[in-house]
Scaffold this active site. Structure first.
Site, PDB file in Angstrom:
ATOM      1  N   TYR A  17     -13.334   6.043 -14.789  1.00 21.08           N
ATOM      2  CA  TYR A  17     -13.293   4.960 -13.793  1.00 21.08           C
ATOM      3  C   TYR A  17     -13.885   3.680 -14.367  1.00 21.08           C
ATOM      4  O   TYR A  17     -13.323   2.592 -14.244  1.00 21.08           O
ATOM      5  CB  TYR A  17     -14.049   5.405 -12.536  1.00 21.08           C
ATOM      6  N   ASP A  53       0.850  -1.200   0.000  1.00 21.16           N
ATOM      7  CA  ASP A  53       0.000   0.000   0.000  1.00 21.16           C
ATOM      8  C   ASP A  53       0.881   1.244   0.000  1.00 21.16           C
ATOM      9  O   ASP A  53       2.004   1.226   0.519  1.00 21.16           O
ATOM     10  CB  ASP A  53      -0.915   0.001   1.244  1.00 21.16           C
TER      11      ASP A  53
HETATM   12  P1  NAD Z   1     -10.000   3.015  -0.180  1.00 22.89           P
HETATM   13  O1  NAD Z   1      -9.634   4.353  -0.750  1.00 22.89           O
HETATM   14  O2  NAD Z   1     -10.685   2.930   1.135  1.00 22.89           O
HETATM   15  O3  NAD Z   1      -8.684   2.115  -0.131  1.00 22.89           O
HETATM   16  C1  NAD Z   1      -7.819   2.032  -1.227  1.00 22.89           C
HETATM   17  C2  NAD Z   1      -6.417   1.658  -0.730  1.00 22.89           C
HETATM   18  O4  NAD Z   1      -5.584   1.543  -1.893  1.00 22.89           O
HETATM   19  C3  NAD Z   1      -5.796   2.714   0.186  1.00 22.89           C
HETATM   20  O5  NAD Z   1      -5.186   2.095   1.309  1.00 22.89           O
HETATM   21  C4  NAD Z   1      -4.750   3.385  -0.709  1.00 22.89           C
HETATM   22  O6  NAD Z   1      -3.625   3.849   0.010  1.00 22.89           O
HETATM   23  C5  NAD Z   1      -4.378   2.226  -1.644  1.00 22.89           C
HETATM   24  N1  NAD Z   1      -3.818   2.711  -2.900  1.00 22.89           N
HETATM   25  C6  NAD Z   1      -4.340   3.673  -3.713  1.00 22.89           C
HETATM   26  N2  NAD Z   1      -3.527   3.877  -4.751  1.00 22.89           N
HETATM   27  C7  NAD Z   1      -2.465   3.026  -4.602  1.00 22.89           C
HETATM   28  C8  NAD Z   1      -1.277   2.786  -5.343  1.00 22.89           C
HETATM   29  N3  NAD Z   1      -0.987   3.494  -6.452  1.00 22.89           N
HETATM   30  N4  NAD Z   1      -0.426   1.839  -4.909  1.00 22.89           N
HETATM   31  C9  NAD Z   1      -0.688   1.142  -3.772  1.00 22.89           C
HETATM   32  N5  NAD Z   1      -1.779   1.349  -3.008  1.00 22.89           N
HETATM   33  C10 NAD Z   1      -2.656   2.279  -3.426  1.00 22.89           C
HETATM   34  O7  NAD Z   1     -10.852   2.324  -1.343  1.00 22.89           O
HETATM   35  P2  NAD Z   1     -11.914   1.105  -1.324  1.00 22.89           P
HETATM   36  O8  NAD Z   1     -13.262   1.708  -1.362  1.00 22.89           O
HETATM   37  O9  NAD Z   1     -11.555   0.114  -0.289  1.00 22.89           O
HETATM   38  O10 NAD Z   1     -11.640   0.506  -2.786  1.00 22.89           O
HETATM   39  C11 NAD Z   1     -10.774  -0.587  -2.992  1.00 22.89           C
HETATM   40  C12 NAD Z   1     -10.997  -1.145  -4.381  1.00 22.89           C
HETATM   41  O11 NAD Z   1     -12.373  -1.479  -4.532  1.00 22.89           O
HETATM   42  C13 NAD Z   1     -10.672  -0.178  -5.528  1.00 22.89           C
HETATM   43  O12 NAD Z   1     -10.080  -0.901  -6.583  1.00 22.89           O
HETATM   44  C14 NAD Z   1     -12.033   0.333  -5.955  1.00 22.89           C
HETATM   45  O13 NAD Z   1     -12.048   0.724  -7.313  1.00 22.89           O
HETATM   46  C15 NAD Z   1     -12.874  -0.899  -5.716  1.00 22.89           C
HETATM   47  N6  NAD Z   1     -14.298  -0.625  -5.552  1.00 22.89           N
HETATM   48  C16 NAD Z   1     -14.746   0.174  -4.542  1.00 22.89           C
HETATM   49  C17 NAD Z   1     -16.111   0.397  -4.393  1.00 22.89           C
HETATM   50  C18 NAD Z   1     -16.656   1.277  -3.303  1.00 22.89           C
HETATM   51  O14 NAD Z   1     -17.828   1.636  -3.392  1.00 22.89           O
HETATM   52  N7  NAD Z   1     -15.885   1.597  -2.264  1.00 22.89           N
HETATM   53  C19 NAD Z   1     -17.021  -0.190  -5.282  1.00 22.89           C
HETATM   54  C20 NAD Z   1     -16.534  -1.005  -6.311  1.00 22.89           C
HETATM   55  C21 NAD Z   1     -15.159  -1.220  -6.433  1.00 22.89           C
END
Ligand code: NAD
Length: 252
Positions: A148, A40
């Site tokens: 996205y 991360d």
């Molecule tokens: P979040 O922002 O809570 O967590 C994302 C994590 O990824 C963070 O710890 C961040 O530091 C890390 N991160 C971001 N860019 C990075 C990089 N370049 N290298 C390494 N680490 C990196 O997000 P979330 O809501 O838990 O989302 C996680 C995944 O789920 C994402 O791929 C997102 O597209 C997907 N997603 C989320 C949702 C939603 O509604 N939250 C819905 C569908 C899909």
């Protein structure tokens, strides 16, 4: 094998495992008996007890160093969960080219970087699995999410192509498609809205089951796909979206 020990002896890498869905996945795999490494940007935010390594999935050298660190620490890698991702808002008119490249570089190319660095280790595993985090945005047209959505559609297609390439090497590749999930990411989106309570109510109402998806529900699906018990499941995806993709309910 007891139901809590399905990942005993296995080592999992979870990108973006310091927050939200990734943190829930790291916790679920740990509960299941895996040793879990989190890659991360903010490793200090990872839960205590996890092997947390600073890594930027958009930077190949950083990814390779992090995968090497995990292999050195645990001696093997069996599971890779490509979960790190970022959002983007707007129609195709709203993001300049460099933002398109930046988001693709993290959400799509990041998966290629992490997976290819881990493949030499995965090939040696008796039950190798890669799980990619896609999104409901890949399967339903959502307004104001052009960039996205394009990245998450690419994640879904890439998942199938990877599954075909690596099947005969014993590496299964699947994806999970979460609906809008209650994570810090969505918390940030809500707090930037003019009326956060109204925005949350609108997001809840968009879900056929009337509420946001819990990160732990996504983590359970990822655990299923990553499990050594799922040896016949590859090249597919599981929607964890409260029915948003498949169901059409009449208004209450
Ligand atoms: P979040 O922002 O809570 O967590 C994302 C994590 O990824 C963070 O710890 C961040 O530091 C890390 N991160 C971001 N860019 C990075 C990089 N370049 N290298 C390494 N680490 C990196 O997000 P979330 O809501 O838990 O989302 C996680 C995944 O789920 C994402 O791929 C997102 O597209 C997907 N997603 C989320 C949702 C939603 O509604 N939250 C819905 C569908 C899909």
């Amino acid at each position: 094998m007891s139901s809590t020990a399905e990942f005993d002896g296995l080592v999992a890498v979870v990108t973006g495992g310091a927050s939200g869905i990734g943190a829930a996945i790291a916790s679920r795999l740990t509960e299941g008996g895996a040793q879990v490494a989190v890659l991360d940007l903010n490793p200090d935010d990872a839960a205590e007890g996890l092997f947390a390594v600073a890594a930027n999935v958009a930077d190949d050298a950083s990814v390779r160093a992090a995968i090497d660190a995990v292999a050195e620490r645990f001696g093997r890698i069996d599971i890779v969960v490509n979960n790190a991702g970022i959002g983007a808002q707007g129609s195709i008119e709203d993001n300049p080219d460099d933002e398109w490249h930046r988001v693709f570089d993290i959400n799509v190319v990041g998966i290629a970087r992490v997976s290819r660095a881990a493949l030499p280790h995965l090939r040696k595993s008796p039950s190798a699995a890669i799980v990619n985090t896609s999104s409901i945005a890949a399967t339903a047209g959502l307004p104001q999410r052009a960039l996205y959505t394009a990245t998450k559609g690419a994640v879904l297609s890439l998942t199938r192509a990877m599954a075909a390439d690596h099947l005969r090497e014993g590496v299964r590749v699947n994806a999970v498609n979460p609906g809008t999930a209650d994570t810090p990411w969505v918390g940030r989106l809500l707090s930037s809205a003019e009326d956060p309570a109204a925005e949350r109510a609108a997001l809840n109402a968009r879900q056929p089951h009337g509420r946001l998806v819990a990160a732990s529900e996504v983590a359970d699906a990822v655990a299923y796909l990553a499990s050594p018990r799922s040896g016949s499941t590859t090249g597919t995806s599981i929607a964890v979206d409260g029915g948003m993709h498949e169901l059409r309910l009449r208004p209450e």
